[in-house]
Design a protein around this motif. Structure first.
Motif: not given
Length: 150
Positions: A103-104, A150
């Motif tokens: 997710t990053n 996001l």
């Protein structure tokens, strides 16, 4: 999620990631997002690749005092996004760094919807480095909008 730090990562941290970082800083000085250039294999700090430095200077990008640095776990905090230049680097970051995950941590070009990875100019002439810098610039044009999603 509030994005407050971007870490651009490549193998040695002294060409593509440095170019991406310098471009981002020049293109978006008022976003309030810290940008760092890091490498995956940095035994000791090295100056910019000479050809990368030449094409960066030609575009008015900051190059003075640059020394490559190894990516460190403590740099990956809440609000940090990691952008690699290719998928194998992304997998390595996710596997080797506790703070990195699906997710990053992204391949920069894929994150903005492009199909091709950022080419590695190593071994090429100044024109190849210039093409790489232009590709990074085009890719980074899309980044703020994608970060807002996001």
């Amino acid at each position: 999620m509030k994005v407050n730090r971007l870490i651009f990562v490549d193998e040695k941290g002294n060409a593509r990631s440095a170019m991406a970082c310098a471009l981002f800083k020049k293109m978006y000085p008022d976003l309030g997002i810290e940008a760092l250039a890091r490498g995956l294999v940095v035994s000791f700090g090295e100056p910019l690749n000479q050809k990368a430095e030449a094409v960066m200077a030609g575009k008015g990008l900051e190059t003075e005092g640059f020394i490559s640095q190894q990516l460190k776990d403590e740099e990956i905090k809440q609000g940090t996004f990691i952008f690699t230049m290719k998928e194998s680097h992304r997998q390595r970051v996710i596997n080797d760094y506790a703070g990195a995950n699906e997710t990053n941590t992204f391949v920069l070009s894929s994150f903005v919807g492009e199909e091709l990875e950022i080419m590695d100019p190593y071994g090429g002439n100044l024109q190849v480095y210039g093409i790489c810098l232009e590709a990074l610039g085009s890719t980074l044009e899309e980044l703020p909008e994608k970060l807002k999603e996001l």
